[in-house]
Design a protein around this motif. Structure first.
Motif, PDB file in Angstrom:
ATOM      1  N   ALA A  32       9.572  29.344  26.483  1.00  0.00           N
ATOM      2  CA  ALA A  32       9.014  28.510  25.410  1.00  0.00           C
ATOM      3  C   ALA A  32       8.851  27.063  25.857  1.00  0.00           C
ATOM      4  O   ALA A  32       7.913  26.374  25.428  1.00  0.00           O
ATOM      5  CB  ALA A  32       9.908  28.585  24.173  1.00  0.00           C
ATOM      6  N   TRP A  33       9.759  26.580  26.683  1.00  0.00           N
ATOM      7  CA  TRP A  33       9.671  25.216  27.219  1.00  0.00           C
ATOM      8  C   TRP A  33       8.394  25.063  28.039  1.00  0.00           C
ATOM      9  O   TRP A  33       7.638  24.102  27.873  1.00  0.00           O
ATOM     10  CB  TRP A  33      10.901  24.948  28.083  1.00  0.00           C
ATOM     11  CG  TRP A  33      11.059  23.569  28.629  1.00  0.00           C
ATOM     12  CD1 TRP A  33      10.301  22.964  29.605  1.00  0.00           C
ATOM     13  CD2 TRP A  33      12.057  22.595  28.261  1.00  0.00           C
ATOM     14  NE1 TRP A  33      10.765  21.700  29.871  1.00  0.00           N
ATOM     15  CE2 TRP A  33      11.851  21.452  29.050  1.00  0.00           C
ATOM     16  CE3 TRP A  33      13.105  22.606  27.347  1.00  0.00           C
ATOM     17  CZ2 TRP A  33      12.649  20.314  28.956  1.00  0.00           C
ATOM     18  CZ3 TRP A  33      13.911  21.480  27.247  1.00  0.00           C
ATOM     19  CH2 TRP A  33      13.671  20.348  28.035  1.00  0.00           C
ATOM     20  N   LYS A  34       8.153  26.046  28.909  1.00  0.00           N
ATOM     21  CA  LYS A  34       6.956  26.019  29.757  1.00  0.00           C
ATOM     22  C   LYS A  34       5.686  26.128  28.908  1.00  0.00           C
ATOM     23  O   LYS A  34       4.677  25.460  29.189  1.00  0.00           O
ATOM     24  CB  LYS A  34       6.995  27.159  30.780  1.00  0.00           C
ATOM     25  CG  LYS A  34       8.218  27.204  31.656  1.00  0.00           C
ATOM     26  CD  LYS A  34       8.276  26.032  32.601  1.00  0.00           C
ATOM     27  CE  LYS A  34       9.457  26.168  33.563  1.00  0.00           C
ATOM     28  NZ  LYS A  34       9.613  24.969  34.420  1.00  0.00           N
ATOM     29  N   VAL A  35       5.740  26.961  27.879  1.00  0.00           N
ATOM     30  CA  VAL A  35       4.578  27.116  26.994  1.00  0.00           C
ATOM     31  C   VAL A  35       4.260  25.791  26.315  1.00  0.00           C
ATOM     32  O   VAL A  35       3.097  25.381  26.221  1.00  0.00           O
ATOM     33  CB  VAL A  35       4.822  28.220  25.949  1.00  0.00           C
ATOM     34  CG1 VAL A  35       3.698  28.237  24.913  1.00  0.00           C
ATOM     35  CG2 VAL A  35       4.926  29.577  26.623  1.00  0.00           C
ATOM     36  N   ALA A  36       5.288  25.108  25.850  1.00  0.00           N
ATOM     37  CA  ALA A  36       5.084  23.812  25.184  1.00  0.00           C
ATOM     38  C   ALA A  36       4.414  22.824  26.137  1.00  0.00           C
ATOM     39  O   ALA A  36       3.443  22.134  25.759  1.00  0.00           O
ATOM     40  CB  ALA A  36       6.421  23.264  24.694  1.00  0.00           C
TER      41      ALA A  36
ATOM     42  N   CYS B 234       6.325  15.802  25.377  1.00  0.00           N
ATOM     43  CA  CYS B 234       5.158  16.437  24.744  1.00  0.00           C
ATOM     44  C   CYS B 234       4.590  15.529  23.657  1.00  0.00           C
ATOM     45  O   CYS B 234       4.418  15.937  22.492  1.00  0.00           O
ATOM     46  CB  CYS B 234       5.542  17.798  24.170  1.00  0.00           C
ATOM     47  SG  CYS B 234       5.936  19.036  25.417  1.00  0.00           S
ATOM     48  N   ASN B 235       4.314  14.304  24.038  1.00  0.00           N
ATOM     49  CA  ASN B 235       3.704  13.322  23.128  1.00  0.00           C
ATOM     50  C   ASN B 235       4.556  13.095  21.881  1.00  0.00           C
ATOM     51  O   ASN B 235       4.033  12.943  20.769  1.00  0.00           O
ATOM     52  CB  ASN B 235       2.286  13.751  22.723  1.00  0.00           C
ATOM     53  CG  ASN B 235       1.361  13.850  23.916  1.00  0.00           C
ATOM     54  OD1 ASN B 235       1.521  13.131  24.902  1.00  0.00           O
ATOM     55  ND2 ASN B 235       0.389  14.747  23.850  1.00  0.00           N
ATOM     56  N   ASN B 236       5.879  13.091  22.095  1.00  0.00           N
ATOM     57  CA  ASN B 236       6.821  12.883  20.981  1.00  0.00           C
ATOM     58  C   ASN B 236       6.598  13.888  19.851  1.00  0.00           C
ATOM     59  O   ASN B 236       6.524  13.534  18.669  1.00  0.00           O
ATOM     60  CB  ASN B 236       6.726  11.450  20.451  1.00  0.00           C
ATOM     61  CG  ASN B 236       7.203  10.434  21.475  1.00  0.00           C
ATOM     62  OD1 ASN B 236       8.248  10.613  22.095  1.00  0.00           O
ATOM     63  ND2 ASN B 236       6.429   9.380  21.674  1.00  0.00           N
ATOM     64  N   ALA B 237       6.519  15.147  20.238  1.00  0.00           N
ATOM     65  CA  ALA B 237       6.355  16.216  19.251  1.00  0.00           C
ATOM     66  C   ALA B 237       7.548  16.241  18.300  1.00  0.00           C
ATOM     67  O   ALA B 237       8.685  16.026  18.722  1.00  0.00           O
ATOM     68  CB  ALA B 237       6.236  17.562  19.966  1.00  0.00           C
TER      69      ALA B 237
END
Length: 275
Positions: free
Chosen positions: A23-27, A58-61
């Motif tokens: 999931a980390w890689k997907v994000a 991730c752009n401050n998701a």
């Protein structure tokens, strides 16, 4: 190299724990491909992991805690997530799995049934709950994509994988059954990916998992697919290029699922037998 396959799309990603998580890689890949994402995990997992580091990269998701077995938590998550992205989601990743029986090394034929029910709830029924809540809240755009991560133990026996195998079987069945309903109602597609054994925090708790990995590597003509490659496959399923793919369990395993035996394993057996 990013190709902006998800430009303008909005996604919800469950289950990123640390940099070993699929999931980390997907994000990371989703953001690189132009998506805006919301991250979530169970509160206890968030305390154990590094999800805030991922969010910053991730752009401050936003990170919204949620127990995926709780309808109330899911309703809060999806409602707040849509408020943040300013509309509906285009893709959802379900990367959730845990077995108390595995963690406590309780053999399958001596299973603790309370633990077994928790395994099913966390690892499979949570997928149904996510889909049901999203459909109820009309939270996914038409032609949106929902993907859950599975493993071939849903079809074949792998000693040590324990009750997680049963959970994965239920997970894949939910993708078919709910995929039918969601497809007719909203044109939302639902699939599972049966991934090669992959070194993650969750996988490392399975007895003999390193042997699974070595065996699959020698069986698969292309070798094992790693977490990075699985993330790329997920991106393709979130994109518009796979609009007509739904209700499928898709093997992403280097050919393992269609290989009876490989010459590498035969050579190993011959050496063990002194031939």
């Amino acid at each position: 190299m990013a190709h902006q396959l998800l430009q303008g799309k909005k996604g919800l990603i469950f289950g990123a724990l640390d940099e070993r998580s699929i999931a980390w890689k997907v994000a990371e890949h989703a953001v690189a491909e132009g998506a805006q994402i919301v991250l979530t995990n169970a509160p206890i997992a968030m305390r154990m992991g590094k999800i805030n580091e991922l969010a910053a990269a991730c752009n401050n998701a936003p990170v919204i805690p949620a127990d995926a077995t709780s309808i109330a938590d899911l309703e809060n998550l999806i409602t707040r997530g849509m408020e943040h992205v300013g509309g509906k989601f285009d893709f959802v990743l379900h990367s959730i799995g845990m077995s108390p029986n595995v963690r406590k090394s309780i053999p399958y034929d001596e299973t603790n049934y309370d633990n077994f029910l928790k395994t099913l709830d966390i690892s499979a029924l949570s997928f149904h709950k996510v889909l049901q809540t999203a459909k109820k809240l009309d939270a996914i755009n038409e032609w949106g994509s929902v993907v859950a991560l599975s493993y071939i133990a849903a079809q074949r026996t792998f000693p040590g994988y324990n009750d997680m195998a049963d959970a994965k079987s239920v997970l894949e069945s939910i993708a078919r059954s709910f995929g039918y309903q969601y497809g007719f109602a909203k044109k939302v597609r639902v699939n599972t990916i049966s991934q090669s054994p992959t070194v993650t925090t969750a996988g490392s708790g399975v007895s003999g998992f390193n042997a699974f990995i070595d065996y699959a590597e020698k069986m698969s003509p292309l070798g094992n697919a790693d977490a990075e490659q699985c993330a790329q496959y997920c991106i393709s399923l979130f994109s518009d290029y796979t609009r007509m793919v739904t209700m499928q369990n898709l093997f992403h395993d280097g050919g393992f699922s269609n290989t009876g035996v490989s010459h590498l394993l035969i050579e190993d057996l011959n050496r063990l037998n002194g031939q």
